[in-house]
Motif scaffolding. Structure first.
Motif, short mmCIF file in Angstrom:
data_model
loop_
_atom_site.label_atom_id
_atom_site.label_comp_id
_atom_site.label_asym_id
_atom_site.label_seq_id
_atom_site.Cartn_x
_atom_site.Cartn_y
_atom_site.Cartn_z
N HIS A 1 0.74 -1.19 -0.04
CA HIS A 1 0.07 -0.09 0.05
C HIS A 1 0.92 1.15 0.01
N GLN B 1 0.65 3.91 1.42
CA GLN B 1 0.89 4.58 2.65
C GLN B 1 2.01 3.78 3.40
N GLU B 2 2.02 2.57 3.16
CA GLU B 2 3.04 1.65 3.98
C GLU B 2 4.66 1.96 3.27
N SER C 1 5.43 5.63 4.72
CA SER C 1 5.76 5.68 6.27
C SER C 1 6.78 4.70 6.69
N GLN D 1 5.93 1.97 7.93
CA GLN D 1 5.17 1.16 8.98
C GLN D 1 4.23 0.30 8.38
N ARG D 2 4.10 -1.04 8.90
CA ARG D 2 3.36 -2.19 8.36
C ARG D 2 2.09 -1.52 8.29
N ARG D 3 1.08 -1.86 7.21
CA ARG D 3 -0.24 -1.76 7.35
C ARG D 3 -1.26 -2.83 7.67
N THR D 4 -1.95 -2.84 8.48
CA THR D 4 -2.80 -4.09 8.77
C THR D 4 -4.10 -4.04 7.57
N SER E 1 -11.97 2.85 6.01
CA SER E 1 -11.60 3.64 7.54
C SER E 1 -12.91 3.64 8.26
N GLU F 1 -0.63 -9.76 8.62
CA GLU F 1 -1.13 -8.28 8.34
C GLU F 1 -2.69 -8.11 8.42
#
Length: 345
Positions: free
Chosen positions: A87, A89-90, A93, A95-98, A195, A245
């Motif tokens: 993704h 955003q991952e 960032s 940071q791992r995204r769930t 979201s 994830e």
């Protein structure tokens, strides 16, 4: 369904739905509808909940290796979902995204809708730097021979998300490619979004989450060896190993339908009580476990892949003063699950 992360092995021509599509919720399915075959576009947009442990075959639905150019151009375009891995955003960032729908789940839902190809574009710095014009011209038109493109009206793409849907339509029009802009979808006045689903799940608000999804939220995992604490309390549980994830809802106890335990209960699922949490009463741990007790059922589940449909949130996680109190509460939870699930059969 054909799944690939390489544009050189993509099936063409393609009808393309573009987006991240985490959850395959009702809004996502509206974006995908224009790329489907005419017969499927006339069907309801609901998809069945996951059952069992079968996944899609990663093989082309209609190999064309023996076709000449004239024959190939006459083919109907392949209904294709193009998404990004990881993704964006991952990627930015670090940071791992769930995910609401890890790949194995996403494949099943897309197949049920009628998608024939899933392209997981590797999202790296080169793709991040690509201009909107280059993305359309080189990837969508040049590599995929896109015959039509469908996106949500808030879709952005290209370097620094500078490309808008208006720009997408203008660039694609140069090549005679139609772009479908799908309006944002709402339910009960609220916008349908991944979201919103996440927020509802974190609150334990299953009616809201499942309404947005258009199906029960599901957990799918293999039964692995646990500490067998439930067995010592008289409530043996199956410990599920989920994809790392996978997005977990609020810690607590749920009434669930369970698929994959045996063929005799596949149609409507076995019923069970699910606990998600860190076992605060027994031996509190940092990483939450996912354990389900099947009601009115016995058998060996080790090694099986179970799919749990979350139907009701019963209570949040809590710490009890004694094992006797915990055992009594588990019995109450099981009784509640049985009553609720049997009431809607």
């Amino acid at each position: 369904m054909w799944i690939t992360s390489s544009l050189t092995t993509a099936l063409t021509p393609a009808s393309v739905a573009l987006g991240n599509f985490d959850g395959i919720h009702q809004g996502h399915r509206q974006v995908m509808q224009p790329i489907l075959s005419p017969s499927l576009r006339r069907q309801p947009l609901s998809v069945p909940p996951l059952t069992g442990d079968s996944y899609g075959e990663n093989s082309p639905p209609n190999p064309k290796t023996s076709l000449d150019d004239a024959e190939e151009t006459s083919l109907e375009p392949y209904p294709t979902v193009v998404t990004f891995n990881p993704h964006p955003q991952e990627f930015f960032s670090g940071q791992r995204r769930t995910l609401l729908t890890p790949l194995s789940e996403k494949v099943k839902y897309l197949e049920a809708i009628g998608v024939q190809q899933l392209i997981l574009l590797p999202f790296d710095q080169d793709l991040a730097n690509m201009t909107p014009e280059a993305f359309v011209e080189e990837i969508l038109v040049g590599q995929l021979n896109a015959q039509q493109i469908s996106v949500g009206q808030d879709f952005c793409f290209g370097r620094q998300r500078s490309g808008t849907v208006t720009e997408l339509k203008a660039i694609a029009a140069r090549y005679g490619v139609k772009v479908h802009l799908v309006p944002l979808q709402t339910t009960n006045g609220d916008r349908i979004s991944s979201s919103a689903i996440r927020a509802a799940l974190l609150e334990g608000n299953l009616p809201q989450a499942n309404s947005i999804l258009g199906r029960p939220y599901s957990l799918m995992g293999e039964v692995v060896q646990g500490k067998q604490i439930g067995r010592t309390l008289g409530f043996p549980t199956a410990n599920l190993q989920l994809p790392p994830e996978k997005f977990l809802p609020r810690h607590g106890v749920y009434a669930v339908r369970v698929y994959g335990a045996s063929s005799r209960c596949e149609q409507k699922g076995a019923i069970g009580a699910l606990n998600i949490g860190t076992r605060p009463t027994v031996d509190e741990i940092a990483t939450p476990t996912v354990e389900v007790h099947l009601l009115d059922w016995s058998g060996d589940l080790y090694g099986k892949t179970l799919t749990l449909h979350l139907e009701h949130f019963l209570r949040p996680q809590q710490k009890f003063d004694s094992l006797d109190q915990l055992t009594a509460q588990i019995q109450t939870d099981c009784d509640s699950a049985r009553t609720l699930l049997n009431a809607i059969e």
